[in-house]
Design a protein around this motif. Structure first.
Motif, PDB file in Angstrom:
ATOM      1  N   GLY A   4     -25.120  -6.570  28.161  1.00  0.00           N
ATOM      2  CA  GLY A   4     -25.750  -5.658  29.115  1.00  0.00           C
ATOM      3  C   GLY A   4     -27.262  -5.598  28.970  1.00  0.00           C
ATOM      4  O   GLY A   4     -27.887  -6.492  28.406  1.00  0.00           O
ATOM      5  N   TYR A   5     -27.844  -4.526  29.488  1.00  0.00           N
ATOM      6  CA  TYR A   5     -29.303  -4.405  29.541  1.00  0.00           C
ATOM      7  C   TYR A   5     -29.759  -3.083  28.944  1.00  0.00           C
ATOM      8  O   TYR A   5     -29.012  -2.106  28.860  1.00  0.00           O
ATOM      9  N   PHE A   6     -31.002  -3.066  28.518  1.00  0.00           N
ATOM     10  CA  PHE A   6     -31.720  -1.831  28.253  1.00  0.00           C
ATOM     11  C   PHE A   6     -33.162  -2.059  28.683  1.00  0.00           C
ATOM     12  O   PHE A   6     -33.843  -2.926  28.126  1.00  0.00           O
ATOM     13  N   ASP A   7     -33.594  -1.313  29.700  1.00  0.00           N
ATOM     14  CA  ASP A   7     -34.943  -1.465  30.227  1.00  0.00           C
ATOM     15  C   ASP A   7     -35.116  -2.922  30.679  1.00  0.00           C
ATOM     16  O   ASP A   7     -34.347  -3.406  31.501  1.00  0.00           O
ATOM     17  N   THR A   8     -36.076  -3.654  30.126  1.00  0.00           N
ATOM     18  CA  THR A   8     -36.288  -5.041  30.557  1.00  0.00           C
ATOM     19  C   THR A   8     -35.468  -6.043  29.750  1.00  0.00           C
ATOM     20  O   THR A   8     -35.426  -7.229  30.074  1.00  0.00           O
ATOM     21  N   PHE A   9     -34.842  -5.567  28.691  1.00  0.00           N
ATOM     22  CA  PHE A   9     -34.051  -6.445  27.822  1.00  0.00           C
ATOM     23  C   PHE A   9     -32.681  -6.690  28.437  1.00  0.00           C
ATOM     24  O   PHE A   9     -31.992  -5.755  28.875  1.00  0.00           O
ATOM     25  N   HIS A  10     -32.254  -7.967  28.454  1.00  0.00           N
ATOM     26  CA  HIS A  10     -30.942  -8.330  28.979  1.00  0.00           C
ATOM     27  C   HIS A  10     -30.251  -9.278  28.009  1.00  0.00           C
ATOM     28  O   HIS A  10     -30.793 -10.341  27.665  1.00  0.00           O
TER      29      HIS A  10
END
Length: 723
Positions: A205-211
């Motif tokens: 998944g993602y967090f902010d711009t991190f994928h």
């Protein structure tokens, strides 16, 4: 036990019962090719010599017998956190019969809603994944099939639940092919699909711009043949995505193009091919890797300049090591790089060559830690800590997770065991080999931080000893060989309990023998999906101790038996003259108890006068020493050492299956201590504190454990206050 925990255990047991019931109720497939049962677990029959094409000799054109080929073009939308993709899947039918239907995994659909098998099990029987972070509505994601064709003809599909899970689960799909795939032939499926990524809460998944984009594409299930992992007929091995399970897939070739906005750093399974291509503000990266069974990738606009190094090992080629990290964890990057390089050297030396030319480690950002600690071929996510200073718990955590996730590249990646049905072969074996590496490095677990260490406060624990903490050693619930789901205590004990089981087995076989056996296991089964029975057979054959190996597997892998031997009684008393009639000067005299005691004391005084420097516990009379051993659990080979006041020792072996045993000696000196398992070969033993006894009271163990436990608690509270 708290009521809420009791309810969860009961619910987990109920789910296990449902899974067993489902095994007899699995629907037939259109081809009449059966499915692997829902309760499939540790295999007892070794695989056939020619399983998976037989051992790889190194002379073949490819490292593995490639069954699947994936060509994927994917575009990431980092604002909506979506992936648009097209995939060409070429699959080869290894069986001796035509195949009209194939099964694929859509793992991302585990997060589609609360009615998936994954969330149903978590809701009714388990606890939250890792930290239990709940991202609310953002935790949901899915894969949508847009179209599937075979040679231009539409392929209909149906969602199925092979394990008898809820009808709303969509993690396994059946494609009914317009054109059957003949025995030995191949077919190509063109698949258009769309991913909505979840907020990273479980592995992807993602967090902010991190994928972290993992388990994101339709992946074909494994068609097993007779003689492979216990199969007696051709069968499909496709399980729903359970809350405690991971993955199993065929080896193949991946050619993947990933398109992301300009400014995003991309890392992925395999090797990058040429320079990225920029067009209209988007950049396309191409990665290729053969002889792997999965593909994962990451993209982030906040990634700091990567840290890189080159490893040159015995495999005859260089390995490019890359660490991707966010700016806030710059201090973690160098330790992760070093631990990865050290892992390459250790695993290559103790198991065998690393066959790939790349390995990428990713450190997730702050608040994205649920993405940490995950493994994919040539690609893994490490952990992050606020304080990685040498000699701290932070350093140990960072090193261990890095080594552990790299190690999966061997046990899950190259050996490719079935983590659904036999997690012991991946999580368990990997945990053992990781702790073995830490032991070889001389590392210990420090229950402190850098400030306390500078002050000279640094209690430390042996890595294998630390595995004992938190385990139900006195009453284990599930055999190690059980599958990953439906366990009373969850899959967690597989890690530590397997590590301890193999530690104890190695202590009996010897370090060199265990290493030789594991090198042969790796040589023989790399790229071939071994079973538990294959591991057992290799250990037995190479060690020449089939009796011991088979006993251990019967006790701990195929069944569950506690180990709990103890010293129940320990005495050492003078053999002094006794009262009663005795012949003195030709006539019988009735010696009273008082007279006997007086004679004994007089003899002691004369002896002490003649031997003024004699040790306590020695004298004119010998001592009768007796030790009674008791057994509450499985029979294991034991060693007992008794130490005497004159410095001498008696060492005896207890190899029987009886529940108790008494050992006795009459010696010139009194015994001062008795120690069972002096070399700590049996860490599965439920209580090591009752392995030792002294004649004089000794409270040092109680004081030590009280202080150590207090230290751990205080350190953990301090750590929690900083994160």
């Amino acid at each position: 036990m708290p009521p809420c925990r009791s309810l969860k255990i009961l619910a987990a047991a109920a789910l296990a019962a449902l899974a067993v019931h489902a095994a007899t109720a699995a629907p037939p497939t259109p081809d009449d090719i059966p499915m692997a049962p829902a309760n499939a677990a540790a295999v007892r029959t070794p695989s056939a010599p020619n399983a998976w094409g037989g051992p790889r000799t190194g002379t073949e054109a490819t490292l593995s017998d490639r069954v699947a080929s994936y060509r994927i073009d994917a575009t990431l939308d980092p604002i909506r956190h979506t992936v648009e993709a097209r995939q060409q899947l070429t699959w080869r039918n290894r069986s001796d019969r035509p195949v009209r239907s194939v099964y694929l995994h859509l793992y991302l659909n585990a997060h589609r809603n609360e009615n998936s098998t994954f969330y149903t099990e978590e809701r009714h029987g388990g606890e939250g994944f890792r930290s239990g972070l709940d991202a609310g509505d953002e935790k949901y994601g899915y894969t949508e099939l847009r179209s599937v064709t075979q040679n231009g003809r539409k392929v209909p599909w149906t969602f199925v639940q092979p394990d008898g899970g809820p009808a709303t689960d969509r993690t396994v799909v059946r494609f009914d092919l317009p054109e059957p795939v003949a025995a030995g032939a191949s077919t190509t499926l063109d698949i258009a699909f769309f991913d909505q990524l979840p907020r990273v809460t479980v592995r992807t998944g993602y967090f902010d711009t991190f994928h972290l984009v993992a388990q994101w594409f339709p992946k074909i299930a494994v068609l097993e043949l007779p003689g492979e992992r216990g199969a007696t007929t051709v069968r499909w091995n496709a399980h729903e995505y359970h809350a405690e399970s991971e993955y199993y897939a065929d080896f193949g070739h991946y050619d993947v193009r990933l398109t992301v906005p300009k400014g995003y750093t991309v890392g992925a399974t395999g090797e990058p091919q040429g320079a990225p291509v920029e067009k209209n503000g988007l950049v396309t990266h191409r990665f290729v890797q053969g002889d792997v069974h999965d593909f994962a990738w990451t993209a982030d606009s906040r990634t700091a300049p990567p840290l890189r190094a080159t490893y040159k090992g015995a495999a005859g080629h260089a390995v490019q090591v890359t660490v991707l990290f966010p700016p806030e964890y710059r201090s973690n990057a160098a330790p992760v790089l070093k631990a990865t390089l050290d892992s390459l050297a250790y695993f290559e030396r103790t198991l065998g060559p690393y066959p790939y030319r790349a390995v990428t480690a990713v450190i997730p950002p702050f608040n994205g830690r649920e993405a940490s600690g995950m493994e994919y071929p040539t690609f893994f996510t490490a952990d992050s800590v606020p304080d990685p200073a040498p000699g701290t718990m932070g350093e140990m955590t960072l090193d261990f997770v890095t080594i552990h996730e790299f190690g999966h590249g061997y046990f899950h990646g190259i050996l490719a065991s079935n983590e659904f049905e036999e997690p012991i072969l991946d999580e368990g074996l990997n945990e053992f080999w990781d702790q073995r590496m830490l032991r070889a490095r001389g590392q210990r677990l420090y229950a402190t931080n850098s400030l306390l260490r500078r002050l000279g406060f640094a209690p430390a624990f042996d890595v294998f000893g630390f595995e004992r903490i938190g385990l139900s050693l006195d009453e284990p619930a599930d055999p190690l060989g059980e599958n990953a789901w439906g366990r009373l205590e969850g899959v967690g004990p597989v890690y530590a309990r397997t590590a301890l089981m193999l530690h104890d087995l190695e202590a009996q076989l010897g370090k060199d023998t265990m290493e030789r056996a594991m090198r042969e296991y790796y040589r023989r089964w790399q790229f071939r999906h071994p079973s538990t029975a294959d591991l057992r057979a290799t250990l037995a054959e190479v060690s020449g101790r089939a009796d011991l190996v088979n006993t251990v597997f019967e006790q701990q892998v195929y069944a569950t038996q506690a180990v709990d031997d103890r010293i129940a009684d320990f005495t050492s008393e003078e053999v002094v003259p006794q009262p009663g009639w005795e012949l003195v000067g030709g006539r019988y005299v009735n010696v009273t108890l008082e007279q006997a005691d007086e004679r004994a004391e007089a003899a002691r005084k004369r002896w002490r006068k003649a031997n003024p420097d004699a040790r306590d516990g020695t004298g004119p009379y010998p001592y009768r020493t007796a030790v009674v051993l008791r057994r509450r659990g499985a029979a294991v080979p034991q060693t007992l050492v008794v130490t005497f006041a004159d410095g001498s020792r008696e060492t005896v072996q207890w190899n029987g299956a009886e529940k108790w045993r008494r050992f006795e000696w009459v010696r010139p000196a009194q015994a001062i201590s008795a120690q069972l398992d002096p070399d700590r070969r049996h860490l599965l033993d439920a209580n090591k504190l009752d392995d030792g006894r002294t004649l004089a009271p000794d409270t040092s163990a109680t004081r030590r454990w009280t202080l150590d436990f207090g230290t751990i608690v205080q350190t953990l509270l301090a750590l929690l206050a900083t994160v």
